[in-house]
Design an enzyme around this catalytic site. Structure first.
Site, PDB file in Angstrom:
ATOM      1  N   PRO A   1      -1.955   4.386   1.859  1.00  0.00           N
ATOM      2  CG  PRO A   1      -3.895   4.128   0.566  1.00  0.00           C
ATOM      3  CD  PRO A   1      -3.417   4.577   1.931  1.00  0.00           C
ATOM      4  CB  CYS A   2       2.286   6.581  -0.422  1.00  0.00           C
ATOM      5  SG  CYS A   2       3.311   5.379   0.446  1.00  0.00           S
ATOM      6  CG  HIS A   3       0.895   1.142  -2.563  1.00  0.00           C
ATOM      7  ND1 HIS A   3       0.758   1.356  -1.206  1.00  0.00           N
ATOM      8  CD2 HIS A   3      -0.067   0.271  -2.915  1.00  0.00           C
ATOM      9  CE1 HIS A   3      -0.247   0.630  -0.758  1.00  0.00           C
ATOM     10  NE2 HIS A   3      -0.765  -0.035  -1.773  1.00  0.00           N
TER      11      HIS A   3
END
Length: 266
Positions: free
Chosen positions: A251-253
């Site tokens: 989950p880079c967001h």
């Protein structure tokens, strides 16, 4: 997953988000539910249900998230320190957004060989986010790219160029069980999705840190830098976040700039 309505709804939500984002960038007040629904050619109630299903929040809440003031509140109320997350077992081999995901990382020596001797299977799949290019080794998924923004050729180039010496074999049937589990996460099947992370030592540390962010929480680049033992590497952390090859599963967001704004993410 082949339902044409899924692709239609994806494009409707994409247009709605672009409209909201453009309006927010102009500094205007939030668009009303009636205005948004009318632009999308839907009833307010239907649009509200559809938008909430796809984004996880209502159109009103989504617009609030785009304001810097709300982003700062988000950081204040939902910020997680990764040291705390690690201390309660939220590690790369533990929980990933409330579901289990198994992962293994390539050794630095293997990475230096740029995939030499490595067989990477690939295939195109329909997904809730449009056409997806998925790659994986016999150890797990190593790349997910979405073609709706960049196109199929660019998506392939983006992933394949990371491991130029690998052998790429089109074999969607090999990947299909993992892909089905990954894109149907609401069924709780992510424990069936192994991930094989291929990157530099620093990138892998950053991606592991991203997987320690609990569901619904956020963190900052500087916090990740401290968590991986290199507090001055904030810029490098931002670059690694943007280079995350396993889009959505890692989950880079959820990593934000210190100002509260979203940074670059794959």
């Amino acid at each position: 997953m082949n339902d044409m309505s899924e692709g239609y709804h994806y494009n409707v939500m994409r247009r709605a988000i672009e409209l909201i984002d453009g309006h927010s960038a102009e500094g205007g007040e939030g668009l009303s539910l009636d205005d948004l629904a009318r632009e999308m050619g839907m009833s307010p109630a239907h649009f509200q249900r559809l938008f909430t299903k796809w984004s996880g929040v209502s159109p009103k809440k989504f617009q609030q998230y785009l304001t810097l003031g709300h982003a700062k509140v988000l950081l204040r109320d939902h910020f997680t320190t990764l040291e705390t997350a690690g201390s309660v077992g939220l590690s790369g081999s533990g929980r990933l957004h409330d579901l289990f995901l198994r992962w293994e990382a390539m050794s630095p020596g293997e990475y230096a060989r740029k995939g030499a001797g490595l067989k990477i299977n690939w295939g195109w799949f329909d997904s809730p986010f449009g056409l997806a290019l998925v790659m994986g080794t016999d150890k797990g998924l190593c790349g997910i790219g979405f073609a709706s923004e960049m196109g199929e050729e660019a998506a392939m180039e983006d992933l394949a160029s990371r491991w130029p010496n690998a052998s790429f074999v089109e074999d969607p049937m090999f990947l299909r069980p993992w892909v089905l589990a990954a894109f149907q996460a609401e069924t709780g099947d992510l424990e069936k999705v192994p991930v094989y992370m291929i990157g530099t030592s620093l990138q892998i540390k950053v991606w592991e840190a991203l997987m320690r962010i609990p569901s619904g929480e956020v963190t900052t680049y500087s916090e990740i830098a401290r968590a991986i033992g290199n507090p001055r590497a904030v810029r490098a952390v931002g670059t690694a976040v943007g280079r995350n090859p396993v889009s959505w599963l890692i989950p880079c967001h959820r990593a934000m700039r210190k100002s509260g704004g979203l940074g670059g993410y794959h």
